[in-house]
Design an enzyme around this catalytic site. Structure first.
Site, PDB file in Angstrom:
ATOM      1  N   SER A 117       7.371  -9.563 -58.755  1.00 35.81           N
ATOM      2  CA  SER A 117       7.779  -8.396 -57.975  1.00 35.81           C
ATOM      3  C   SER A 117       6.784  -7.263 -58.139  1.00 35.81           C
ATOM      4  O   SER A 117       6.188  -7.094 -59.197  1.00 35.81           O
ATOM      5  CB  SER A 117       9.152  -7.918 -58.442  1.00 35.81           C
ATOM      6  OG  SER A 117      10.112  -8.889 -58.119  1.00 35.81           O
ATOM      7  N   ARG A 145       4.350  -9.144 -36.824  1.00 31.91           N
ATOM      8  CA  ARG A 145       3.322  -8.702 -35.875  1.00 31.91           C
ATOM      9  C   ARG A 145       2.407  -9.866 -35.499  1.00 31.91           C
ATOM     10  O   ARG A 145       2.489 -10.948 -36.073  1.00 31.91           O
ATOM     11  CB  ARG A 145       2.573  -7.522 -36.477  1.00 31.91           C
ATOM     12  CG  ARG A 145       3.496  -6.297 -36.616  1.00 31.91           C
ATOM     13  CD  ARG A 145       2.890  -5.217 -37.472  1.00 31.91           C
ATOM     14  NE  ARG A 145       1.554  -4.875 -37.019  1.00 31.91           N
ATOM     15  CZ  ARG A 145       0.638  -4.257 -37.776  1.00 31.91           C
ATOM     16  NH1 ARG A 145       0.931  -3.937 -39.027  1.00 31.91           N
ATOM     17  NH2 ARG A 145      -0.550  -3.985 -37.298  1.00 31.91           N
ATOM     18  N   ALA A 191       9.734  -9.438 -54.627  1.00 30.26           N
ATOM     19  CA  ALA A 191      10.118  -8.226 -53.905  1.00 30.26           C
ATOM     20  C   ALA A 191       9.059  -7.144 -54.062  1.00 30.26           C
ATOM     21  O   ALA A 191       8.439  -7.009 -55.113  1.00 30.26           O
ATOM     22  CB  ALA A 191      11.450  -7.715 -54.431  1.00 30.26           C
ATOM     23  N   GLY A 227      16.142  -2.011   8.465  1.00 37.36           N
ATOM     24  CA  GLY A 227      15.978  -2.419   9.859  1.00 37.36           C
ATOM     25  C   GLY A 227      17.100  -3.378  10.244  1.00 37.36           C
ATOM     26  O   GLY A 227      17.454  -4.264   9.468  1.00 37.36           O
ATOM     27  N   ASP A 250       7.869  -4.862  -2.231  1.00 33.98           N
ATOM     28  CA  ASP A 250       8.968  -4.322  -3.040  1.00 33.98           C
ATOM     29  C   ASP A 250      10.231  -5.162  -2.923  1.00 33.98           C
ATOM     30  O   ASP A 250      11.328  -4.640  -2.793  1.00 33.98           O
ATOM     31  CB  ASP A 250       9.246  -2.864  -2.662  1.00 33.98           C
ATOM     32  CG  ASP A 250       9.687  -2.686  -1.206  1.00 33.98           C
ATOM     33  OD1 ASP A 250       9.592  -3.651  -0.430  1.00 33.98           O
ATOM     34  OD2 ASP A 250      10.140  -1.582  -0.862  1.00 33.98           O
ATOM     35  N   LYS A 310       1.587  -9.574 -40.681  1.00 32.94           N
ATOM     36  CA  LYS A 310       0.593  -9.524 -39.619  1.00 32.94           C
ATOM     37  C   LYS A 310      -0.526 -10.488 -39.941  1.00 32.94           C
ATOM     38  O   LYS A 310      -1.031 -10.479 -41.064  1.00 32.94           O
ATOM     39  CB  LYS A 310       0.028  -8.102 -39.495  1.00 32.94           C
ATOM     40  CG  LYS A 310      -0.818  -7.887 -38.267  1.00 32.94           C
ATOM     41  CD  LYS A 310      -1.915  -6.866 -38.514  1.00 32.94           C
ATOM     42  CE  LYS A 310      -2.953  -7.425 -39.454  1.00 32.94           C
ATOM     43  NZ  LYS A 310      -4.028  -6.500 -39.810  1.00 32.94           N
ATOM     44  N   ASN A 367      13.556   0.932  -3.796  1.00 36.26           N
ATOM     45  CA  ASN A 367      12.881   2.157  -3.373  1.00 36.26           C
ATOM     46  C   ASN A 367      12.956   3.309  -4.367  1.00 36.26           C
ATOM     47  O   ASN A 367      12.161   4.229  -4.294  1.00 36.26           O
ATOM     48  CB  ASN A 367      13.430   2.607  -2.019  1.00 36.26           C
ATOM     49  CG  ASN A 367      13.085   1.595  -0.933  1.00 36.26           C
ATOM     50  OD1 ASN A 367      11.919   1.239  -0.763  1.00 36.26           O
ATOM     51  ND2 ASN A 367      14.081   1.101  -0.237  1.00 36.26           N
ATOM     52  N   ALA A 405       0.812  -1.227   0.000  1.00 40.44           N
ATOM     53  CA  ALA A 405       0.000   0.000   0.000  1.00 40.44           C
ATOM     54  C   ALA A 405       0.836   1.265   0.000  1.00 40.44           C
ATOM     55  O   ALA A 405       0.315   2.360  -0.179  1.00 40.44           O
ATOM     56  CB  ALA A 405      -0.932  -0.002   1.210  1.00 40.44           C
ATOM     57  N   ARG A 452       9.846   7.696  -3.436  1.00 42.85           N
ATOM     58  CA  ARG A 452      11.163   7.896  -4.038  1.00 42.85           C
ATOM     59  C   ARG A 452      11.236   7.444  -5.504  1.00 42.85           C
ATOM     60  O   ARG A 452      12.185   7.763  -6.196  1.00 42.85           O
ATOM     61  CB  ARG A 452      12.235   7.184  -3.193  1.00 42.85           C
ATOM     62  CG  ARG A 452      12.535   7.927  -1.897  1.00 42.85           C
ATOM     63  CD  ARG A 452      13.344   7.080  -0.931  1.00 42.85           C
ATOM     64  NE  ARG A 452      12.507   6.074  -0.274  1.00 42.85           N
ATOM     65  CZ  ARG A 452      12.985   5.117   0.535  1.00 42.85           C
ATOM     66  NH1 ARG A 452      14.283   5.024   0.760  1.00 42.85           N
ATOM     67  NH2 ARG A 452      12.162   4.252   1.108  1.00 42.85           N
TER      68      ARG A 452
HETATM   69  C1  UD1 Z   1      10.834  -2.090   5.856  1.00 43.98           C
HETATM   70  C2  UD1 Z   1      11.130  -2.608   7.259  1.00 43.98           C
HETATM   71  C3  UD1 Z   1      12.640  -2.688   7.451  1.00 43.98           C
HETATM   72  C4  UD1 Z   1      13.222  -3.604   6.396  1.00 43.98           C
HETATM   73  C5  UD1 Z   1      12.835  -3.123   5.006  1.00 43.98           C
HETATM   74  C6  UD1 Z   1      13.264  -4.141   3.981  1.00 43.98           C
HETATM   75  C7  UD1 Z   1       9.302  -1.715   8.580  1.00 43.98           C
HETATM   76  C8  UD1 Z   1       8.908  -0.742   9.626  1.00 43.98           C
HETATM   77  N1  UD1 Z   1      10.565  -1.702   8.225  1.00 43.98           N
HETATM   78  O1  UD1 Z   1      11.391  -0.796   5.762  1.00 43.98           O
HETATM   79  O2  UD1 Z   1      12.924  -3.186   8.741  1.00 43.98           O
HETATM   80  O3  UD1 Z   1      14.619  -3.628   6.534  1.00 43.98           O
HETATM   81  O4  UD1 Z   1      11.409  -2.987   4.906  1.00 43.98           O
HETATM   82  O5  UD1 Z   1      13.072  -3.644   2.682  1.00 43.98           O
HETATM   83  O6  UD1 Z   1       8.488  -2.479   8.170  1.00 43.98           O
HETATM   84  N2  UD1 Z   1       3.435  -0.564   3.503  1.00 43.98           N
HETATM   85  C9  UD1 Z   1       2.066  -0.610   3.487  1.00 43.98           C
HETATM   86  N3  UD1 Z   1       1.380   0.289   4.234  1.00 43.98           N
HETATM   87  C10 UD1 Z   1       1.992   1.244   4.966  1.00 43.98           C
HETATM   88  C11 UD1 Z   1       3.404   1.286   4.963  1.00 43.98           C
HETATM   89  C12 UD1 Z   1       4.100   0.357   4.223  1.00 43.98           C
HETATM   90  O7  UD1 Z   1       1.465  -1.460   2.828  1.00 43.98           O
HETATM   91  O8  UD1 Z   1       1.284   2.018   5.627  1.00 43.98           O
HETATM   92  C13 UD1 Z   1       4.163  -1.544   2.716  1.00 43.98           C
HETATM   93  C14 UD1 Z   1       4.989  -0.901   1.620  1.00 43.98           C
HETATM   94  O9  UD1 Z   1       4.265  -0.856   0.391  1.00 43.98           O
HETATM   95  C15 UD1 Z   1       6.181  -1.836   1.512  1.00 43.98           C
HETATM   96  C16 UD1 Z   1       6.295  -2.444   2.909  1.00 43.98           C
HETATM   97  O10 UD1 Z   1       5.073  -2.190   3.565  1.00 43.98           O
HETATM   98  O11 UD1 Z   1       5.968  -2.870   0.582  1.00 43.98           O
HETATM   99  C17 UD1 Z   1       7.437  -1.851   3.684  1.00 43.98           C
HETATM  100  O12 UD1 Z   1       7.262  -0.462   3.787  1.00 43.98           O
HETATM  101  P1  UD1 Z   1       8.421   0.559   3.478  1.00 43.98           P
HETATM  102  O13 UD1 Z   1       7.937   1.911   3.792  1.00 43.98           O
HETATM  103  O14 UD1 Z   1       8.979   0.306   2.141  1.00 43.98           O
HETATM  104  O15 UD1 Z   1       9.445   0.126   4.618  1.00 43.98           O
HETATM  105  P2  UD1 Z   1      10.992   0.278   4.615  1.00 43.98           P
HETATM  106  O16 UD1 Z   1      11.325   1.613   5.148  1.00 43.98           O
HETATM  107  O17 UD1 Z   1      11.545  -0.139   3.326  1.00 43.98           O
HETATM  108 CA    CA Z   2      10.942  -0.651   1.303  1.00 46.97          CA
END
Ligand code: UD1
Ligand code: CA
Length: 502
Positions: free
Chosen positions: A420, A348, A395, A155, A118, A366, A243, A23, A28
């Site tokens: 041709s 195509r 041709a 993290g 991601d 095509k 990111n 979500a 970035r």
């Molecule tokens: C997060 C982890 C971090 C880890 C890193 C790995 C947390 C707090 N931290 O950091 O420890 O090392 O991933 O890539 O989780 N998302 C939602 N809703 C929200 C916020 C986030 O669905 O309200 C989803 C994002 O789309 C994403 C995932 O949660 O897929 C992680 O969120 P993101 O903000 O990317 O966390 P990071 O700072 O990358």
């Molecule tokens: Ca992330």
């Protein structure tokens, strides 16, 4: 056939549910497209995550959507119609996202895989190992970790003296000592549904970002005296997030390297891995050769000993054994065994080339079947047609398939010779063994064995250049030729050469 598919996992362990956190804004990326929909290697980021989790055969897959939710929903409907999108109205953090997901499946019990959306390099085998470890250790929560060179922004995994995982601390909340830790949280977890629910009910936003962090669940469970573990990924690339677009390019490169390494190990020659790009969904046979600048995309398959490139793009194409495609762009085409395409062909959708058929330089096709051994060697457009076997299209032939309103079909029989520069105005049929005269505009059917001639009779206007372009090099050349011809005529009306020579 070699599969560059995500590694199949025999006897894959299973989970009750998969929850993908997708979500987030992805600020970035600076994009109108939600981050998880950016493509690499033939799938969206989200698609790769779903593929890595697919072998688990989870009862339900929940995808938390928020930013760009309509687009993400649409994409899910196309690539994972069984997945359940759940809306997180406000992005209050990964912990909040997980809570929203679990609230959508209130009766769920047992192990749940939670994964950031991601993580496009995550492999099915890595996920399977995590799930298996979680099960065999009887953990309440197991986190996937990795030892990385540069942990900036991620993290950190805090372990105690005996090596047990105690907490995950985000970079911005970490002490200097914790920042020195190089084991990071991958954002991939397996947790017992009940234990995770209980901990999620207790997390707070008391951190630098004021968000509800999923990562806090771990320390809470440790505090409860529950079993918590960490699994270090064998390949740290597996856990790399994405990111921004610099990272996207790096992940794409890594993914491509993996695909090409697999192909080369299975018997495919990749002449230049740096300029060859192959989607994870593509298959390539043994002894196939991929020349520099080859791009294989989507549902493309390349057969044994086929030759592709240089500088060729194939999207959703089938290239049969021993066929070759040189410097060409092909979409949705089927290229038969031993057939040859290019250089500089544009195939195509709906193009279907039979065994040993040929489509040559500057030819566009095509929606056409080209029979066994038939050839369209040069400078032609072939649309909406069926060509039999052993026929040759001269041709600069154009299959005139469009009358401005509707498309029409042309039928060419076996062993036909189209002269041709023939215009075949569809709908029209040229029978088996028939010919057309070069430069003809064929508007009615040519019966088998007939020669279709449809062009004005030639008329030569004698002396036109001398009269209308006097003094030009052309006029001078014509005059010289006329003089030579005149001299020859005089000679031949006189005594014969044989007589004068003897
Ligand atoms: C997060 C982890 C971090 C880890 C890193 C790995 C947390 C707090 N931290 O950091 O420890 O090392 O991933 O890539 O989780 N998302 C939602 N809703 C929200 C916020 C986030 O669905 O309200 C989803 C994002 O789309 C994403 C995932 O949660 O897929 C992680 O969120 P993101 O903000 O990317 O966390 P990071 O700072 O990358
Ligand atoms: Ca992330």
């Amino acid at each position: 056939m070699t599969h560059a598919q995500p590694d199949p996992v025999p006897d894959a362990p299973t989970v009750a549910a998969v929850v993908v956190l997708a979500a987030g804004q992805g600020t970035r990326m600076r994009s109108a497209t939600p981050k998880v929909l950016h493509p690499l290697g033939g799938r969206s980021m989200l698609g790769h995550v779903l593929a890595a989790a697919a072998p688990l055969g989870a009862g339900v897959t929940v995808v938390v959507v928020g930013a760009g939710r309509e687009l993400v929903r649409e994409h899910l409907a196309a690539v994972a119609p069984d997945a359940l999108p759940v809306v997180q109205e406000e992005q209050r953090g990964s912990g909040h996202a997980a809570a929203v997901a679990l609230a959508a499946v209130p009766d769920l019990t047992g192990p749940v895989l939670l994964v950031n959306g991601d993580a496009p390099l995550l492999r099915a085998s890595t996920v399977a190992r995590l799930v298996e470890e979680h099960r065999s250790r009887e953990n309440a929560l197991t986190v996937l970790t990795a030892e990385v060179e540069d942990p900036t922004g991620l993290g950190r995994i805090v372990r105690d003296a005996d090596g047990s995982v105690r907490a995950i601390v985000e970079q911005r909340d970490a002490t200097d000592e914790q920042r020195a830790i190089r084991e990071i949280n991958a954002g991939v977890y397996v947790g017992d549904a009940a234990a995770v629910r209980s901990a999620l009910g207790r997390i707070d936003a008391d951190n630098d970002q004021g968000e509800l962090y999923f990562t806090d669940v771990l320390a809470l469970l440790v505090g409860d005296g529950a079993r918590v573990g960490g699994v270090i990924a064998e390949d740290p690339d597996d856990v790399l997030g994405c990111n921004d677009r610099v990272e996207l390019a790096a992940r794409r490169r890594t993914l491509n390297d993996r695909v090409l390494d697999d192909l080369m190990r299975s018997g495919v020659t990749v002449v230049d891995p740096l300029t060859t790009w192959v989607d994870v969904t593509v298959t390539v046979g043994r002894d196939a050769v991929l020349e520099p600048g080859t791009h294989l995309q989507g549902a493309t398959s390349v057969g044994d000993a086929a030759h592709v490139g240089p500088d060729t793009t194939l999207v959703d194409c089938t290239v049969a054994d021993g066929a070759s495609v040189v410097r060409s762009h092909c979409l949705g085409a089927a290229i038969g065994p031993g057939a040859t395409v290019g250089p500089f062909s544009y195939l195509r959708p709906g193009t279907d080339l039979g065994r040993g058929a040929k489509v040559g330089a500057f030819v566009e096709t095509k929606n056409v079947q080209v029979g066994e051994g038939s050839k369209v060697p040069h400078l032609s457009y072939v649309g909406d047609a069926t060509i039999g076997t052993g026929s040759n299209i001269g041709a600069a032939t154009v299959f005139v398939n469009y009358d401005g309103v509707a498309k029409h079909r042309t039928m060419i029989g076996d062993h036909v010779r189209v002269g041709s520069d023939t215009m075949l105005v569809a709908p029209v049929t040229v029978g088996d063994g028939a010919y057309t005269a070069a430069g003809s505009v064929i508007t009615s059917d040519v019966p088998p064995g007939a020669m279709g001639v449809a062009r004005a009779a030639q008329r030569n206007v004698a002396g036109w250049v001398r009269r209308r372009r006097p003094g030009t090099p052309a006029a001078q050349a014509a005059e010289a030729a006329e003089n030579r011809a005149g001299a020859l005529r005089e000679e031949s009306s006189g005594p014969s050469r044989a007589d004068t020579d003897s």
